[in-house]
Design an enzyme around this catalytic site. Structure first.
Site, PDB file in Angstrom:
ATOM      1  N   HIS A 101     -12.930 -17.792 -24.772  1.00  0.00           N
ATOM      2  CA  HIS A 101     -12.908 -18.960 -23.885  1.00  0.00           C
ATOM      3  C   HIS A 101     -11.772 -18.848 -22.865  1.00  0.00           C
ATOM      4  CE1 HIS A 101     -10.363 -19.304 -27.325  1.00  0.00           C
ATOM      5  NE2 HIS A 101      -9.832 -20.455 -26.991  1.00  0.00           N
ATOM      6  N   ARG A 102     -10.612 -18.331 -23.315  1.00  0.00           N
ATOM      7  CA  ARG A 102      -9.458 -18.195 -22.419  1.00  0.00           C
ATOM      8  C   ARG A 102      -9.749 -17.117 -21.374  1.00  0.00           C
ATOM      9  NH1 ARG A 102      -6.482 -18.532 -26.175  1.00  0.00           N
ATOM     10  NH2 ARG A 102      -6.197 -20.761 -25.942  1.00  0.00           N
ATOM     11  N   SER A 129       3.410 -23.874 -21.171  1.00  0.00           N
ATOM     12  CA  SER A 129       3.008 -24.006 -22.574  1.00  0.00           C
ATOM     13  C   SER A 129       4.198 -23.678 -23.454  1.00  0.00           C
ATOM     14  CB  SER A 129       1.858 -23.053 -22.891  1.00  0.00           C
ATOM     15  OG  SER A 129       1.554 -23.117 -24.273  1.00  0.00           O
ATOM     16  N   PHE A 149      -4.287 -16.567 -33.480  1.00  0.00           N
ATOM     17  CA  PHE A 149      -3.516 -17.755 -33.845  1.00  0.00           C
ATOM     18  C   PHE A 149      -4.475 -18.913 -34.100  1.00  0.00           C
ATOM     19  CE2 PHE A 149      -3.782 -20.302 -29.913  1.00  0.00           C
ATOM     20  CZ  PHE A 149      -4.270 -19.356 -29.036  1.00  0.00           C
ATOM     21  N   GLY A 150      -3.894 -20.042 -34.505  1.00  0.00           N
ATOM     22  CA  GLY A 150      -4.679 -21.268 -34.655  1.00  0.00           C
ATOM     23  C   GLY A 150      -5.901 -21.088 -35.546  1.00  0.00           C
ATOM     24  N   TYR A 151      -7.060 -21.432 -34.996  1.00  0.00           N
ATOM     25  CA  TYR A 151      -8.309 -21.417 -35.772  1.00  0.00           C
ATOM     26  C   TYR A 151      -9.035 -20.070 -35.709  1.00  0.00           C
ATOM     27  CZ  TYR A 151      -7.622 -26.496 -35.701  1.00  0.00           C
ATOM     28  OH  TYR A 151      -7.099 -27.769 -35.844  1.00  0.00           O
ATOM     29  N   GLY A 204       1.278 -18.451 -29.278  1.00  0.00           N
ATOM     30  CA  GLY A 204       0.010 -17.707 -29.278  1.00  0.00           C
ATOM     31  C   GLY A 204      -0.626 -17.713 -27.902  1.00  0.00           C
ATOM     32  N   ASP A 224      -5.235 -25.986 -21.643  1.00  0.00           N
ATOM     33  CA  ASP A 224      -5.533 -26.920 -22.720  1.00  0.00           C
ATOM     34  C   ASP A 224      -6.806 -26.423 -23.363  1.00  0.00           C
ATOM     35  OD1 ASP A 224      -4.365 -29.360 -23.943  1.00  0.00           O
ATOM     36  OD2 ASP A 224      -6.464 -29.970 -23.837  1.00  0.00           O
TER      37      ASP A 224
HETATM   38  P1  IMP Z   1      -3.252 -27.638 -26.994  1.00  0.00           P
HETATM   39  O1  IMP Z   1      -4.107 -27.054 -25.903  1.00  0.00           O
HETATM   40  O2  IMP Z   1      -1.804 -27.381 -26.796  1.00  0.00           O
HETATM   41  O3  IMP Z   1      -3.603 -29.078 -27.244  1.00  0.00           O
HETATM   42  O4  IMP Z   1      -3.574 -26.845 -28.331  1.00  0.00           O
HETATM   43  C1  IMP Z   1      -4.821 -26.282 -28.558  1.00  0.00           C
HETATM   44  C2  IMP Z   1      -4.990 -25.868 -29.992  1.00  0.00           C
HETATM   45  O5  IMP Z   1      -6.328 -25.378 -30.085  1.00  0.00           O
HETATM   46  C3  IMP Z   1      -4.111 -24.727 -30.423  1.00  0.00           C
HETATM   47  O6  IMP Z   1      -2.933 -25.138 -31.037  1.00  0.00           O
HETATM   48  C4  IMP Z   1      -5.022 -24.017 -31.423  1.00  0.00           C
HETATM   49  O7  IMP Z   1      -4.959 -24.661 -32.617  1.00  0.00           O
HETATM   50  C5  IMP Z   1      -6.405 -24.247 -30.891  1.00  0.00           C
HETATM   51  N1  IMP Z   1      -6.812 -23.086 -30.093  1.00  0.00           N
HETATM   52  C6  IMP Z   1      -6.890 -23.006 -28.742  1.00  0.00           C
HETATM   53  N2  IMP Z   1      -7.245 -21.765 -28.371  1.00  0.00           N
HETATM   54  C7  IMP Z   1      -7.349 -21.051 -29.495  1.00  0.00           C
HETATM   55  C8  IMP Z   1      -7.670 -19.689 -29.736  1.00  0.00           C
HETATM   56  O8  IMP Z   1      -7.875 -18.854 -28.842  1.00  0.00           O
HETATM   57  N3  IMP Z   1      -7.705 -19.336 -31.028  1.00  0.00           N
HETATM   58  C9  IMP Z   1      -7.467 -20.197 -32.045  1.00  0.00           C
HETATM   59  N4  IMP Z   1      -7.147 -21.467 -31.878  1.00  0.00           N
HETATM   60  C10 IMP Z   1      -7.093 -21.894 -30.595  1.00  0.00           C
END
Ligand code: IMP
Length: 206
Positions: free
Chosen positions: A192-193, A15, A164-166, A19, A76
């Site tokens: 979820h992780r 990755s 991070f993210g949402y 975050g 993912d």
């Molecule tokens: P990808 O898996 O690289 O396509 O990115 C997944 C995207 O989902 C991340 O950049 C975040 O925006 C969002 N995301 C995934 N897991 C989390 C989390 O634990 N918290 C907040 N946003 C998440």
């Protein structure tokens, strides 16, 4: 399915998302595993051309396992909003654009969900972990898949600056704090992780 323990081994985290790297490294910390990131090894980020979280996790882990010759772990993940038919889903990162502007992406999620069905704020996060083993001679990489999920609701306005993210616009079922307000350990207990990671660790870290 092919099973080997990862204890005592070196693995690549496939990755480039800081975050996710931080959270996965924290989850792996109790185990005797040497962790390097795809960025540390100068590996390129493959295009996420899959139609599902599983496809994209495998694309990332396979590419890193082939390029490094080490077992590779990819995540993912994304936010799925019921009122939006599961969007942004696998496009969660893309909604933030090249500037990775999650304040803007979160505002779009809330605005479109309210326009679609103002009463329905149900949402969940999905995480698929893929662990791909490097290919044996003449073989293709073999991958193990571990799905995870946490259900909850959108919150608006965004709350908290952790994670991070949402994270600031999501509250897990039964909680009073958003993921953005929770301490990392508290998020790791229910996310979820963590759900995917618990399945991964039961299979490959004992
Ligand atoms: P990808 O898996 O690289 O396509 O990115 C997944 C995207 O989902 C991340 O950049 C975040 O925006 C969002 N995301 C995934 N897991 C989390 C989390 O634990 N918290 C907040 N946003 C998440």
């Amino acid at each position: 399915m092919h099973r080997r323990s990862l204890v005592g081994r070196k693995i690549v985290l496939a990755s480039h998302n800081p975050g996710k790297l931080r959270e996965i490294a924290e989850l792996l910390a109790p185990y005797q595993i040497e962790v390097v990131s795809a960025g540390d090894l100068g590996l390129k980020e493959p295009d996420e051309t899959g139609a599902t979280f599983i496809d994209n996790a495998v694309i990332k882990a396979e590419a890193a396992a082939v390029a490094s010759g080490l077992p590779a772990l990819a995540d993912d993940s994304g936010l799925a909003v019921d009122a939006l038919g599961g969007a942004p889903g696998i496009h969660s990162a893309r909604w933030a654009g090249p500037a990775k502007d999650f304040a803007m992406a979160s505002e779009r999620v809330w605005r479109e969900a309210q326009a679609a069905d103002a009463k329905n704020i149900a949402a969940h996060f999905v995480c698929v972990l893929a662990l791909c083993w490097p290919a044996l001679p003449l073989g293709a990489p073999v991958c193990d898949i571990f799905p995870g999920r946490v259900d909850g609701t959108l919150v608006w306005p965004p709350r908290g600056t952790n994670g991070f993210g949402y994270d600031p616009i999501f509250m897990a079922r039964g909680q009073t704090l958003s993921f953005g307000e929770m301490q990392p350990d508290a998020k790791h207990a229910i996310s979820h992780r963590a759900d995917a990671f618990n399945k991964f660790s039961a299979a490959l870290l004992s």
